[in-house]
Design a protein around this motif. Structure first.
Motif, PDB file in Angstrom:
ATOM      1  N   MET A  41      -4.929  16.940  -5.583  1.00 24.65           N
ATOM      2  CA  MET A  41      -4.232  16.301  -4.454  1.00 24.65           C
ATOM      3  C   MET A  41      -4.014  14.820  -4.730  1.00 24.65           C
ATOM      4  O   MET A  41      -2.935  14.286  -4.481  1.00 24.65           O
ATOM      5  CB  MET A  41      -5.036  16.439  -3.155  1.00 24.65           C
ATOM      6  N   ALA A  42      -5.041  14.163  -5.236  1.00 24.89           N
ATOM      7  CA  ALA A  42      -4.932  12.730  -5.534  1.00 24.89           C
ATOM      8  C   ALA A  42      -3.887  12.494  -6.616  1.00 24.89           C
ATOM      9  O   ALA A  42      -3.086  11.555  -6.526  1.00 24.89           O
ATOM     10  CB  ALA A  42      -6.280  12.175  -5.968  1.00 24.89           C
ATOM     11  N   TYR A  43      -3.876  13.336  -7.630  1.00 29.93           N
ATOM     12  CA  TYR A  43      -2.889  13.223  -8.711  1.00 29.93           C
ATOM     13  C   TYR A  43      -1.481  13.439  -8.168  1.00 29.93           C
ATOM     14  O   TYR A  43      -0.563  12.675  -8.460  1.00 29.93           O
ATOM     15  CB  TYR A  43      -3.221  14.254  -9.797  1.00 29.93           C
ATOM     16  N   GLU A  44      -1.313  14.463  -7.334  1.00 30.08           N
ATOM     17  CA  GLU A  44      -0.021  14.744  -6.713  1.00 30.08           C
ATOM     18  C   GLU A  44       0.434  13.564  -5.863  1.00 30.08           C
ATOM     19  O   GLU A  44       1.594  13.154  -5.928  1.00 30.08           O
ATOM     20  CB  GLU A  44      -0.127  16.012  -5.864  1.00 30.08           C
ATOM     21  N   ASP A  45      -0.473  13.013  -5.068  1.00 33.69           N
ATOM     22  CA  ASP A  45      -0.128  11.845  -4.242  1.00 33.69           C
ATOM     23  C   ASP A  45       0.346  10.686  -5.117  1.00 33.69           C
ATOM     24  O   ASP A  45       1.282   9.977  -4.762  1.00 33.69           O
ATOM     25  CB  ASP A  45      -1.321  11.405  -3.393  1.00 33.69           C
ATOM     26  N   GLY A  46      -0.317  10.487  -6.264  1.00 34.73           N
ATOM     27  CA  GLY A  46       0.078   9.428  -7.186  1.00 34.73           C
ATOM     28  C   GLY A  46       1.473   9.655  -7.751  1.00 34.73           C
ATOM     29  O   GLY A  46       2.224   8.701  -7.962  1.00 34.73           O
ATOM     30  N   LEU A  47       1.819  10.914  -7.989  1.00 39.56           N
ATOM     31  CA  LEU A  47       3.155  11.236  -8.506  1.00 39.56           C
ATOM     32  C   LEU A  47       4.218  11.060  -7.432  1.00 39.56           C
ATOM     33  O   LEU A  47       5.313  10.551  -7.709  1.00 39.56           O
ATOM     34  CB  LEU A  47       3.197  12.682  -9.023  1.00 39.56           C
ATOM     35  N   LEU A  48       3.923  11.497  -6.213  1.00 36.86           N
ATOM     36  CA  LEU A  48       4.907  11.440  -5.131  1.00 36.86           C
ATOM     37  C   LEU A  48       5.080  10.048  -4.547  1.00 36.86           C
ATOM     38  O   LEU A  48       6.163   9.687  -4.113  1.00 36.86           O
ATOM     39  CB  LEU A  48       4.508  12.422  -4.013  1.00 36.86           C
ATOM     40  N   HIS A  49       3.992   9.294  -4.527  1.00 39.96           N
ATOM     41  CA  HIS A  49       4.007   7.965  -3.896  1.00 39.96           C
ATOM     42  C   HIS A  49       3.222   6.989  -4.764  1.00 39.96           C
ATOM     43  O   HIS A  49       2.117   6.593  -4.398  1.00 39.96           O
ATOM     44  CB  HIS A  49       3.388   8.031  -2.498  1.00 39.96           C
ATOM     45  N   PRO A  50       3.764   6.580  -5.908  1.00 36.77           N
ATOM     46  CA  PRO A  50       2.988   5.752  -6.841  1.00 36.77           C
ATOM     47  C   PRO A  50       2.541   4.407  -6.272  1.00 36.77           C
ATOM     48  O   PRO A  50       1.526   3.873  -6.689  1.00 36.77           O
ATOM     49  CB  PRO A  50       3.921   5.560  -8.031  1.00 36.77           C
ATOM     50  N   ALA A  51       3.237   3.861  -5.292  1.00 36.18           N
ATOM     51  CA  ALA A  51       2.873   2.550  -4.751  1.00 36.18           C
ATOM     52  C   ALA A  51       1.879   2.662  -3.604  1.00 36.18           C
ATOM     53  O   ALA A  51       1.312   1.669  -3.179  1.00 36.18           O
ATOM     54  CB  ALA A  51       4.126   1.821  -4.269  1.00 36.18           C
ATOM     55  N   ARG A  52       1.664   3.866  -3.090  1.00 35.82           N
ATOM     56  CA  ARG A  52       0.799   4.063  -1.933  1.00 35.82           C
ATOM     57  C   ARG A  52      -0.563   4.576  -2.383  1.00 35.82           C
ATOM     58  O   ARG A  52      -0.652   5.390  -3.293  1.00 35.82           O
ATOM     59  CB  ARG A  52       1.459   5.087  -1.005  1.00 35.82           C
ATOM     60  N   PRO A  53      -1.656   4.155  -1.742  1.00 43.85           N
ATOM     61  CA  PRO A  53      -2.988   4.678  -2.096  1.00 43.85           C
ATOM     62  C   PRO A  53      -3.047   6.181  -1.853  1.00 43.85           C
ATOM     63  O   PRO A  53      -2.386   6.697  -0.957  1.00 43.85           O
ATOM     64  CB  PRO A  53      -3.943   3.945  -1.158  1.00 43.85           C
ATOM     65  N   ALA A  54      -3.840   6.880  -2.652  1.00 40.16           N
ATOM     66  CA  ALA A  54      -3.983   8.325  -2.525  1.00 40.16           C
ATOM     67  C   ALA A  54      -4.621   8.677  -1.192  1.00 40.16           C
ATOM     68  O   ALA A  54      -5.457   7.953  -0.682  1.00 40.16           O
ATOM     69  CB  ALA A  54      -4.826   8.865  -3.669  1.00 40.16           C
ATOM     70  N   ARG A  55      -4.200   9.832  -0.627  1.00 41.54           N
ATOM     71  CA  ARG A  55      -4.758  10.318   0.627  1.00 41.54           C
ATOM     72  C   ARG A  55      -5.781  11.406   0.323  1.00 41.54           C
ATOM     73  O   ARG A  55      -5.657  12.127  -0.640  1.00 41.54           O
ATOM     74  CB  ARG A  55      -3.679  10.944   1.511  1.00 41.54           C
ATOM     75  N   ALA A  56      -6.754  11.529   1.169  1.00 38.96           N
ATOM     76  CA  ALA A  56      -7.732  12.612   1.085  1.00 38.96           C
ATOM     77  C   ALA A  56      -7.748  13.289   2.448  1.00 38.96           C
ATOM     78  O   ALA A  56      -7.224  12.751   3.415  1.00 38.96           O
ATOM     79  CB  ALA A  56      -9.101  12.053   0.739  1.00 38.96           C
TER      80      ALA A  56
END
Length: 146
Positions: free
Chosen positions: A120-135
């Motif tokens: 999920m964290a990796y996916e968040d980084g791919l989808l929103h590179p400028a935004r902190p990862a969500r949990a």
């Protein structure tokens, strides 16, 4: 081997579909045999399941929370995980997805969820590179891997 849950004041935990809430002080609960357990803070709300990995997480979480859902969603989650495996080219993410699927097959849904958190964290980084990862709500923040 027993599992010790150290509950914070007023913390909730779901054990085999039963919601248990602690009173106003810390408490340690010992579970002596295998049970489907998830802390309230690790539970993802349906509206948070807005990406492919998060939807898979939510379905597996539903399987953990409700044994009837486990029977109903087994083939659904298998298809979701197969799509995720082919979508992620990063070998570590593929390994985590495969391990999550093995855990689902073993009906160890909590371990499956734990395997998907870094994905999920990796996916968040791919989808929103400028935004902190969500949990999931209340879960510790994770950061995307490069």
């Amino acid at each position: 081997m027993a599992l010790k849950l150290r509950l914070k004041p007023c913390e909730r935990v779901v054990i085999n579909g039963c919601v248990v809430q602690n009173e106003n002080r810390r408490y340690t609960l010992t579970v002596s045999n295998f049970a489907q357990i998830i802390r309230g803070s690790d539970i993802m709300q349906e509206e948070e399941a807005d990406t492919p990995v998060r939807r898979a997480y939510f379905v597996i979480q539903s399987m953990l929370l409700d044994p009837r859902a486990a029977e109903e969603y087994g083939s659904v989650v298998a298809g979701m995980m197969a799509k995720l495996y082919t979508a992620f080219l990063h070998p570590d993410m593929q390994d985590r997805i495969m391990q999550a699927m093995r855990n689902v097959s073993d009906r160890d849904y909590y371990k499956a969820l734990a395997c998907l958190r870094p994905v999920m964290a990796y996916e968040d980084g791919l989808l929103h590179p400028a935004r902190p990862a969500r949990a999931p709500a209340g879960a510790p923040e994770a950061h995307a891997e490069g």
